[in-house]
Design a protein around this motif. Sequence first.
Motif, short mmCIF file in Angstrom:
data_model
loop_
_atom_site.label_atom_id
_atom_site.label_comp_id
_atom_site.label_asym_id
_atom_site.label_seq_id
_atom_site.Cartn_x
_atom_site.Cartn_y
_atom_site.Cartn_z
N GLU A 1 -14.21 -46.08 51.76
CA GLU A 1 -13.76 -45.80 53.12
C GLU A 1 -12.32 -45.29 53.14
O GLU A 1 -11.98 -44.36 53.88
N THR A 2 -11.47 -45.90 52.30
CA THR A 2 -10.07 -45.47 52.23
C THR A 2 -9.98 -44.03 51.75
O THR A 2 -9.23 -43.22 52.30
N LEU A 3 -10.74 -43.71 50.70
CA LEU A 3 -10.72 -42.34 50.16
C LEU A 3 -11.19 -41.35 51.22
O LEU A 3 -10.62 -40.27 51.39
N ASP A 4 -12.23 -41.72 51.94
CA ASP A 4 -12.77 -40.86 52.99
C ASP A 4 -11.73 -40.66 54.09
O ASP A 4 -11.52 -39.54 54.59
N ALA A 5 -11.06 -41.75 54.48
CA ALA A 5 -10.03 -41.66 55.52
C ALA A 5 -8.86 -40.78 55.07
O ALA A 5 -8.33 -39.98 55.85
N LEU A 6 -8.46 -40.92 53.82
CA LEU A 6 -7.36 -40.09 53.30
C LEU A 6 -7.74 -38.61 53.33
O LEU A 6 -6.91 -37.75 53.67
N ASN A 7 -8.99 -38.32 52.97
CA ASN A 7 -9.44 -36.92 53.01
C ASN A 7 -9.36 -36.36 54.43
O ASN A 7 -8.97 -35.21 54.63
N LYS A 8 -9.73 -37.19 55.40
CA LYS A 8 -9.72 -36.72 56.80
C LYS A 8 -8.30 -36.57 57.33
O LYS A 8 -8.02 -35.68 58.14
N GLN A 9 -7.39 -37.45 56.88
CA GLN A 9 -6.00 -37.38 57.33
C GLN A 9 -5.25 -36.23 56.67
O GLN A 9 -4.32 -35.67 57.25
N GLY A 10 -5.63 -35.90 55.46
CA GLY A 10 -4.88 -34.95 54.65
C GLY A 10 -3.87 -35.69 53.80
O GLY A 10 -3.11 -36.52 54.32
#
Length: 566
Positions: A381-390
């Motif tokens: 989830e953290t990796l996915d969130a980082l991808n979405k945030q940039g």
Amino acid sequence: MAAAAAALVANGMKKEEKRAGGIDGPTNPMVTPLLTDLYQFTMAYAYWKAGKHDDRAVFDLYFRRNPFGGEYTVFAGLEESIKLIANFRFAEDEIAFIKSTLPTSCEDGFYDYLRGIDCSDVEIHAISEGFVVFPKIPLMRIEGPVAVVQLLETPLVNLINYASLVATNAARHRFVAGKSKLLLEFGLRRAHGPDGGIGASKYCYMGGFDATSNVAAGKLFGIPLRGTHSHAFVSSFMSPDEITEKSLHSSDGSHVCEDFVGSAQAWLSKLKWSHLLGGIFGETNQSELAAFASYALAFPNNFLALVDTYDVMRSGIPNFCAVALALNDLGYKAVGIRLDSGDLAYLSCEGRKFFKAIEKEFGVPDFGNTSITASNDLNEETLDALNKQGHEVDAFGIGTHLVTCYAQPALGVVFKLVEINKQPRIKLSEDVSKVSIPCKKRSYRLYGKEGYPLVDLMTGENEPPPKAGERILCRHPFNESKRAYVVPQCVEELMKCFWPGKSGKVREELPPLKLIRERCITHLEQMRPDHMRRLNPTPYKVSVSAKLYDFIHFLWLNEAPVGELQ
């Protein structure tokens, strides 16, 4: 006498090696014939007492549901399973312990029987380790004397369950992170004991991770090792004055910088008053600068600094850059920084801006691409969130959520009898997902025009195999309305012989871990993207041939008791 004894030992060792097919024992010395449930021994005794212990049985090892809410699983643990089978035999102290555990009414002849047990009459067919696999498809088919195969059940389920679960977890993290990111397994300190830590390192590497911090796993399996220093190292320094040896040779050995710490401090002053960086930071923590300089003196070619002990942007990154630029003056290139707390997306982006500003203002080639590693309890989830945030993170160090399989603790591998003395057997349940698929089977993967797998197909052992270009009716094992014709462009048989027993078949070799990892990555890349996505993935189709479908339902009706209403 001593020479004769040595010769006897040597001959014995040769016999043992031949008996085990030249295969080493399990990596974990705890994996012995006693690593099983007590009821395997009580059943073995009951089989022996009834004279059924040599009945020829076939068991399937498989799982019923993909883990982590996904639609695929990575098969792992086969090599360790074959090592167990190749070296399966009871020592005298083990037999003595079993005798002390079972009721005193058990006859001594049973323990003589145990003394003669090995897996020389067991035959193992399995899917190759590292393959992407799906529910209901047998991962392993174990055939042999029923009492012996029953004794193998628990250790085999144990060896496959966690291995496949953590390899799948690693593959899912890799899918979210993307191909270009470096993935580091940092889970040893949080793993479930030493065996969990070693297994996690091996199977995370298989599932697509690039390196581990686990030194023992690096030695055992040849996995690349990564690691630098902790916060304790940084906070252990009080002042640059503690560093007594401050000199450092240039990378080409042509000259010596007598005061490397002074050089770093000079660079820090330049950064503080630079045109592009002015005002970002003031006075940095000098004990942190001392720690970084000390580490760089120890590892000038491998300088990577943990920059969040005090303050990332006001101290950690400026101190790192000062030391990195002092190294650059001597012909060395710093590796990068690690962030272990805070807003990783924001800090990585700000750090990247800082590096690029230095490259621009001071003309240091490629400094803007200095590596940024992130850790701090990361998960999918953290990796996915980082991808979405940039973000600007190049590498992720992942531990707790990866190795403990925090999102799902077990895969749910089962071991079911499907045939005894050539008679098919079925296990029924009111829960259809728990109904077993009877008889000895073969499994195939059917590929479509674009090279993606379309469906996995199970057939009876003696059915003609499906062929490329041939129209094949594929049926859901239990739902009569779910069926489809498939014309595959390519057909791959999944099961291979990894332990031939007395069959005379050629034994498939066990490849090294690096090749299994490459196979795993290749198979994951072959999957259709909609089967791989994190949210609402498309279910992959697992089917049976029309003939096997009819047989399953005939046996089901034949074995199910008929109710009577009054």
